[in-house]
Write an enzyme that holds these catalytic residues in place. Structure first.
Site, mmCIF file in Angstrom:
data_model
loop_
_atom_site.group_PDB
_atom_site.id
_atom_site.type_symbol
_atom_site.label_atom_id
_atom_site.label_comp_id
_atom_site.label_asym_id
_atom_site.label_seq_id
_atom_site.Cartn_x
_atom_site.Cartn_y
_atom_site.Cartn_z
ATOM 1 N N ASP A 84 87.841 -1.515 -62.575
ATOM 2 C CA ASP A 84 86.671 -2.173 -63.184
ATOM 3 C C ASP A 84 85.936 -1.249 -64.156
ATOM 4 O OD1 ASP A 84 87.109 -4.424 -61.429
ATOM 5 O OD2 ASP A 84 86.154 -3.245 -59.846
ATOM 6 N N LYS A 106 88.550 -1.146 -68.854
ATOM 7 C CA LYS A 106 89.772 -0.759 -69.577
ATOM 8 C C LYS A 106 90.145 -1.761 -70.659
ATOM 9 C CE LYS A 106 92.012 -0.858 -65.688
ATOM 10 N NZ LYS A 106 90.862 -1.009 -64.785
ATOM 11 N N GLY A 135 92.018 -7.718 -63.396
ATOM 12 C CA GLY A 135 91.404 -8.546 -64.419
ATOM 13 C C GLY A 135 90.860 -7.720 -65.560
ATOM 14 N N HIS A 136 91.201 -8.103 -66.782
ATOM 15 C CA HIS A 136 90.650 -7.476 -67.974
ATOM 16 C C HIS A 136 89.892 -8.530 -68.767
ATOM 17 C CE1 HIS A 136 94.068 -4.229 -68.052
ATOM 18 N NE2 HIS A 136 93.140 -3.991 -67.147
ATOM 19 N N THR A 156 92.000 -9.307 -52.299
ATOM 20 C CA THR A 156 91.620 -10.485 -53.080
ATOM 21 C C THR A 156 92.315 -11.746 -52.572
ATOM 22 O OG1 THR A 156 93.368 -10.012 -54.679
ATOM 23 C CG2 THR A 156 91.153 -9.167 -55.168
ATOM 24 N N GLN A 174 93.787 -1.968 -62.463
ATOM 25 C CA GLN A 174 93.102 -1.386 -61.304
ATOM 26 C C GLN A 174 92.725 0.073 -61.578
ATOM 27 O OE1 GLN A 174 96.453 -2.869 -58.973
ATOM 28 N NE2 GLN A 174 95.005 -3.990 -57.730
ATOM 29 N N THR A 202 85.685 -9.581 -62.292
ATOM 30 C CA THR A 202 86.269 -10.509 -63.255
ATOM 31 C C THR A 202 87.051 -11.614 -62.558
ATOM 32 O OG1 THR A 202 86.441 -8.774 -64.920
ATOM 33 C CG2 THR A 202 87.861 -10.679 -65.218
ATOM 34 N N GLY A 244 84.391 -12.414 -58.763
ATOM 35 C CA GLY A 244 82.958 -12.633 -58.881
ATOM 36 C C GLY A 244 82.132 -11.855 -57.871
ATOM 37 N N GLY A 253 78.606 -0.711 -75.374
ATOM 38 C CA GLY A 253 78.351 -2.141 -75.261
ATOM 39 C C GLY A 253 79.655 -2.864 -75.002
#
Length: 422
Positions: free
Chosen positions: A13, A16, A40-41, A128, A222, A297, A300, A413
């Site tokens: 997280d 990346k 997740g990306h 997950t 990951q 991502t 949640g 950002g």
């Protein structure tokens, strides 16, 4: 052109996706080598947000070839859902290829993942429940369904055999409800037909690209501390998100790699259970979580949040052989009076600077901090190092010196252009 690995250097997280996307724009080939749709990306391009789980980030660039390598476990249903979502957003998947050796995540893996976690009770791992672990278990036991089986002529025989074997475990070990093989065959036969044209020997494609001097980007999923061997076991994933795993999971040797970039947040987060020495349980932790949007991502779930841990960072530099660091998400630290960096641990009265091999020892580790001045300025519009406030410069310089690796880029950002190259 180099073979470049970009990987997560903490517990995942780290953001990346943005940096992978930046380099994917220049890449001829982007290769995903491990994990599954538990990763997740999120990539933001021209204001549009793309959430990728299995498909490499190079899919957003028509000239780029995208590889799901042999080390990845593939959920056909989830992959096709992702394909359909991207297609609806106007993204072509014509250059997406899946290695024939990939193992398939099937309904019984999802069921076993949920049943196993439930049976653990309070000792659950916090997976997950995407079926990742049970699929890698089948792979290690040499009874898995590989993609060439799934799209091949023996589809029905292989699926019936695997389902029967796993239903015996579901019923016998967990007293669960067996998977309906007839419904599964009807549903998954359609998936096999849709995916067949994408299934090839991707290792040849990857090697040819390396041999011909193409720019090959190896996309990590990951993070380092979730590695099956080098992570905080047992609260880890079932594959190898470290640099060495990229070679094994893509089918090329280490001489194909010239650069290894580790992505760090300017603070630390973790999802699920396991030790976390710098975790914050106060309003500062809540502030960073909310300012940084620290929610999964894929799931949640709120992420656990803490100060930057340089003991972990030095460990990541070492086990991955990092050639450069990226410090991402500096902007959420705006408004804090002081910034802390853990430089060592106090372990039962002893100062230690190396990450312990027995990760249970982390429970007895108290962070030893160095403090730095905070900043109030909005840095999200900064595009050069000189534009940054002095306090931010001091913080970044300290991280570089403490971690022993050069910092090559900063993230200020979420957007693709909110980056400073050093």
């Amino acid at each position: 052109m180099p073979g470049k690995i970009i990987l997560g250097a903490q517990w995942g997280d780290e953001g990346k996706g943005k940096f992978i996307d930046i380099f994917a724009a220049k890449a001829d080939l982007v290769v995903r080598s491990q994990g599954g749709n538990n990763a997740g990306h999120t990539v933001v391009v021209d204001g549009a947000k793309y959430k990728l789980q299995l498909i490499p980030s190079g899919i957003l660039y028509p000239a780029c070839t995208n590889i799901i390598g042999p080390g990845v476990v593939v959920d056909p249903r989830s992959l096709l859902k992702e394909i359909d979502t991207l297609t609806a957003q106007g993204v072509s998947v014509d250059k997406l290829f899946i290695d024939a050796r990939c193992h398939c995540i099937l309904p019984w893996h999802l069921e076993l993942d949920a049943l196993s976690e439930k049976a653990r009770g309070g000792d659950d791992i916090g997976t997950t429940k995407k079926g990742i672990g049970p699929t890698y278990m089948d792979k290690a036991e040499r009874i898995g369904v590989r993609m060439h089986d799934f799209v091949g002529k023996n589809f029905e025989h292989v699926m019936r055999d695997a389902c029967g074997r796993k239903n015996r475990v579901i019923i016998g070990a967990y007293d669960g409800q067996p998977v309906d093989i007839e419904e599964t065959l009807a549903e998954y036969k359609e998936y096999a037909e849709r995916l067949r044209s994408h299934v090839v020997d991707t290792t040849v494609m990857t090697w040819d690209a390396v041999k011909n001097g193409k720019f090959v980007l190896f996309e990590g999923a990951q993070g380092t501390l979730l590695d099956l061997d080098m992570g905080t076991y047992p609260y880890v994933t079932s594959s190898h998100p470290i640099a060495g795993g990229c070679c094994v999971g893509s089918g090329v040797g280490p001489t194909a790699i010239t650069d290894i970039m580790g992505i760090f947040k300017s603070y630390t987060t973790r999802v699920g259970k396991g030790p976390f020495p710098t975790e914050l349980f106060d309003k500062t932790g809540d502030y960073i979580r909310n300012a940084g949007g620290e929610f999964g991502t894929v799931t949640g779930r709120p992420r656990r949040t803490g100060w930057f841990d340089a003991v972990i960072a030095r460990y990541a530099v070492r086990v991955n052989g990092l050639t450069e660091m990226v410090i991402n998400k500096i902007d959420p630290l705006r408004g804090l009076d002081k910034l802390k960096v853990c430089v060592a641990y106090d372990y039962k009265g002893q100062r230690i600077t190396e990450f312990p091999p027995n990760f249970a020892d982390l429970e007895d580790c108290t962070p030893i901090y160095e403090e730095f001045d905070g900043f109030d300025e909005d840095i999200t519009s900064c595009r050069t190092y000189d534009e940054l406030p002095d306090a931010v410069k001091a913080y970044i310089n300290a991280l570089e010196n403490i971690c022993g690796c050069k910092v090559s880029m900063l993230g200020v950002g979420p957007a693709r252009d909110q980056v400073i190259v050093l």
